[in-house]
Design an enzyme around this catalytic site. Structure first.
Site, short mmCIF file in Angstrom:
data_model
loop_
_atom_site.label_atom_id
_atom_site.label_comp_id
_atom_site.label_asym_id
_atom_site.label_seq_id
_atom_site.Cartn_x
_atom_site.Cartn_y
_atom_site.Cartn_z
N TYR A 37 0.85 -1.19 0.00
CA TYR A 37 0.00 0.00 0.00
C TYR A 37 0.88 1.24 0.00
O TYR A 37 0.67 2.17 -0.79
CB TYR A 37 -0.91 -0.03 1.23
CG TYR A 37 -1.81 1.18 1.36
CD1 TYR A 37 -3.06 1.21 0.75
CD2 TYR A 37 -1.41 2.30 2.09
CE1 TYR A 37 -3.88 2.33 0.87
CE2 TYR A 37 -2.21 3.41 2.21
CZ TYR A 37 -3.45 3.42 1.60
OH TYR A 37 -4.26 4.52 1.72
N LYS A 117 -25.75 4.02 20.00
CA LYS A 117 -25.71 5.48 19.97
C LYS A 117 -24.27 5.89 20.22
O LYS A 117 -23.76 5.80 21.33
CB LYS A 117 -26.64 6.08 21.03
CG LYS A 117 -26.76 7.58 20.91
CD LYS A 117 -27.86 8.12 21.81
CE LYS A 117 -28.10 9.60 21.56
NZ LYS A 117 -26.93 10.43 21.83
N GLU A 178 -21.58 9.87 12.57
CA GLU A 178 -20.88 10.30 13.77
C GLU A 178 -19.37 10.16 13.58
O GLU A 178 -18.89 9.10 13.19
CB GLU A 178 -21.35 9.42 14.93
CG GLU A 178 -21.15 9.99 16.29
CD GLU A 178 -22.30 10.89 16.75
OE1 GLU A 178 -23.24 11.17 15.95
OE2 GLU A 178 -22.26 11.31 17.91
S1 IVH Z 1 -30.04 9.33 14.16
C1 IVH Z 1 -33.19 12.21 13.21
N1 IVH Z 1 -28.40 7.36 14.79
O1 IVH Z 1 -27.39 11.18 18.62
C2 IVH Z 1 -32.25 11.19 13.71
N2 IVH Z 1 -28.08 9.48 15.82
O2 IVH Z 1 -29.54 12.73 20.03
C3 IVH Z 1 -31.10 11.80 14.43
N3 IVH Z 1 -26.19 9.57 17.34
O3 IVH Z 1 -27.09 14.26 16.98
C4 IVH Z 1 -29.88 11.05 14.45
N4 IVH Z 1 -25.53 7.50 17.07
O4 IVH Z 1 -25.03 12.75 17.12
C5 IVH Z 1 -28.73 8.65 14.99
N5 IVH Z 1 -27.02 5.57 15.24
C6 IVH Z 1 -27.35 6.84 15.42
C7 IVH Z 1 -26.62 7.68 16.30
C8 IVH Z 1 -27.03 9.00 16.47
C9 IVH Z 1 -25.30 8.64 17.69
C10 IVH Z 1 -26.23 10.94 17.89
C11 IVH Z 1 -26.18 12.03 16.85
C12 IVH Z 1 -27.38 12.89 17.10
C13 IVH Z 1 -27.73 12.53 18.49
C14 IVH Z 1 -29.22 12.68 18.70
#
Ligand code: IVH
Length: 674
Positions: A37, A117, A178
């Protein structure tokens, strides 16, 4: 090698390197050894050095970070980046599921996708014709900061989308995900910083934020940031029907998708997956602070729609906060903006989830008694998200008998005025209107984020200005001069100029903002907006009687009484006069250009709190269109009482349906002029 050959070879190298990056960073399954690489990469760099005009935006060499920026530009997100509502236990999760099914009028189970999350930073990536053209932070959800140069340095963010025969690339694709700081890299970074005597990052999340907010992208490039994609701005540009398909498609397009995302046929499986993640939480190479649950079917998502702040089709199930034990060394009594005296435990410093905790609130006198806390006690503390740490209980088993009772003072620790505790209230207060501690807190609040948000006048600086005698009350802020500030410790000509400029800009607040900034008890953002709508000018508001205030729907008795008391105070009137004299001018509330532009409203049924006509006028004033017939063009169907066939048809068409309450919340939530 002539230029044409070089161009062809470069294209080949870019493609090959991108492919190997994908194998390595996304699939975690490299096909070639590191030395091979490196050889490809060196060849690319050599050729680009010889033919610099052949360097393209998507060249992997561009990841090293370009020239430092002067500042971050603002970008408006093409689709708002919503936040999520939280649930904390199984009962709340099942209540969420019930609400989803009630909303959809559906008996049978709804399938969900349960995703970790990730505890990093939400970012948005915009790809045009497959090429990464912009990357930004979430900001306030509507407007973020342009960090394209910084995000380019993140190896797992593709500079160009992978094409496949399966489906064509959309003209524009808005990807959300993220950025996080892997734990091993975080430990190493802090180790190095410690060695260099640099301040340490409190946790990986802060380290990720700090790395992305580097104006010099070359510094960002040295940090091992990583990215997981979890959504897109507009799903209609990808031929997918479910969130689970979307995740698979994102992976095809070249993104890393978290391997612990699970499709769950029933809510019981969601619960099981939560247990699974909770067990693994501490063995992952990144931090997660919960699980996000999303309705899988995208059509159902569209029907559920969003409230002003969060989608109805998703929820965050937060993990319980970590508890640790430490010792109460002393207790301090803080006087707040409204005179409330709060006991604060000074703790033996302890690390909770990566953050050093030194203080924790004890809330009030009753809480201390209820928990039977004493100075010297070993105690359990907990930190939940951004919330101030809290003392849960003493560990009574290890008491030595040396512990001392916590004595609540009789007099205000700041001004010596006798403290009072109104009946039926848990709070003990200093009622001295001239108490210096209250005044300081009031000033901090006024200039702070929920007040006029004056940059450069945060808590620390305000404390300094007050201690230096430069600011005694609100009008003094607007009389500050560059020369006053520049000679203070830690200030320079430049920061002083910036602060004065920020003060000048803040001297023209809207009425709602101004009311809120005053920090009147029981008058927060919601009430401030209601008052500004009703009275329009500060003069009318200050002249309002208790009866006038009672008439406003939403203003409670306590708020009304508090307002009348506040404005009846001569010292307040005099202060408002001096604010005007110092150049503070309240400007009309107006709606930002955006408002509800590009939304089309249809009303059906009877509204209780306003006439249909008024409702139409209100949304039109915010830039929306109003129509009387149902079609796919309609974005929002407001359903009042006795709504009939239009509502049924609207649901079938998957149009966002708003109850009267939600409609009112929408009107209240639409941003006012800044
Ligand atoms: S969906 C409209 N999926 O959580 C849907 N968010 O409290 C909004 N986050 O600002 C986001 N992992 O920074 C989603 N698998 C995930 C996530 C995620 C982390 C964070 C993201 C967002 C916050 C919302």
């Amino acid at each position: 090698m002539d230029e044409q050959q070089a161009a062809a070879r470069l294209a080949e190298l870019r493609r090959e390197i991108a492919h190997h990056d994908y194998r390595y960073y996304v699939l975690d399954d490299p096909e070639i050894a590191d030395v091979e690489y490196d050889r490809l990469f060196r060849e690319l760099l050599d050729l680009e050095e010889r033919f610099p005009h052949l360097i393209t935006e998507d060249s992997p060499s561009r990841r090293v970070g370009g020239e430092p920026l002067a500042g971050f530009a603002e970008v408006v997100h093409p689709f708002p980046m919503y936040s999520l509502d939280n649930v904390f236990d199984e009962a709340e999760l099942t209540a969420f599921d019930r609400k989803v099914r009630r909303y959809l009028q559906r008996e049978e189970a709804v399938a969900y996708v349960a995703e970790p999350k990730l505890d990093g930073l939400a970012v948005e990536l915009i790809y045009e014709k497959g090429l990464l053209v912009q990357g930004s932070t979430r900001g306030n959800g509507e407007v973020g900061e342009d960090i394209t140069a910084q995000l380019r340095t993140v190896q797992s963010i593709p500079l160009r989308l992978r094409e496949s025969n399966a489906a064509p690339l959309p003209d524009q694709l808005v990807v959300r995900g993220e950025v996080y700081f892997p734990l091993a890299g975080f430990a190493e970074l802090n180790r190095q910083r410690q060695e260099q005597g640099a301040p340490l990052f409190a946790n990986p999340r802060n380290a990720a934020a700090g790395s992305l907010r580097q104006l010099d992208p070359r510094i960002t490039a040295r940090r091992p940031l990583a990215f997981f994609a979890y959504g897109v701005g507009d799903v209609s540009v990808l031929a997918v029907a479910r969130q689970s398909d979307l995740l698979a498609r994102l992976k095809q397009l070249g993104f890393r998708v978290n391997p612990f995302c699970r499709r769950c046929e029933r809510v019981e499986q969601v619960v099981a997956h939560h247990g699974f993640l909770l067990d693994r939480r501490h063995s992952l190479e990144y931090e997660i602070d919960g699980m996000v649950v999303k309705v899988d079917d995208l059509k159902l998502q569209a029907r559920l729609g969003t409230t002003t702040r969060a989608p109805r089709w998703a929820v965050a199930w937060k993990f319980p906060a970590t508890q640790v034990s430490t010792r109460i060394e002393a207790v301090e009594f803080q006087v707040g903006r409204t005179g409330a005296v709060t006991p604060v435990a000074l703790l033996e410093p302890v690390n909770v989830d990566g953050v050093m905790v030194r203080r924790a609130t004890l809330h009030n006198r009753d809480e201390i008694k209820r928990k039977d806390l004493r100075i010297g006690d070993r105690v359990l503390i907990r930190r939940a998200g951004d919330v101030i740490p809290e003392v849960i209980k003493p560990v009574v088993e290890v008491r030595t008998g040396e512990e001392k009772p916590i004595r609540f003072p009789e007099d205000c620790p700041a001004c010596g005025h006798v403290l009072v505790r109104p009946e039926n209230e848990a709070v003990t207060r200093c009622v001295n209107a001239h108490c210096p501690a209250q005044r300081l807190q009031n000033l901090i609040y006024f200039a702070g984020k929920t007040g006029l948000d004056i940059e450069g006048l945060g808590k620390k600086n305000m404390e300094q200005l007050v201690a230096a005698g430069l600011v005694k009350d609100l009008p003094d802020i607007f009389r500050l001069k560059v020369s006053d500030l520049a000679r203070l410790d830690g200030w320079g000509e430049k920061s002083a100029e910036n602060a004065v400029r920020a003060i000048r800009a803040a001297a023209r607040p809207t009425l709602s903002r101004f009311i809120q900034a005053l920090g009147i008890r029981y008058v927060g953002e919601v009430n401030a907006t209601l008052l500004a709508r009703r009275f329009r000018t500060l003069e009318k508001l200050t002249a309002a009687s208790l009866e006038d205030l009672f008439e406003i729907e939403g203003i409670g008795e306590q708020a009304a009484a508090s307002l009348v008391d506040y404005f009846a105070d001569e010292a307040v009137q005099e202060m408002l006069d001096r604010l005007r004299a110092a150049g503070v001018e309240i400007v009309p509330e107006n709606v930002t250009e955006k408002g509800l532009a590009d939304r089309v409203f249809l009303f059906t049924g009877t509204l209780e709190s306003m006439s249909r006509n008024e409702a139409k006028q209100r949304v039109k004033a915010l830039g929306a269109q109003v129509v009387s017939g149902l079609s796919r063009r309609v974005t929002d169907l407001v359903a009042g009482a006795k709504a009939g066939s239009k509502l049924t048809r609207g649901r079938e068409l998957g149009i966002r349906i708003l109850t009267e309450e939600e409609f009112r919340a929408l009107l209240d939530g639409v941003k006012e002029g800044t």
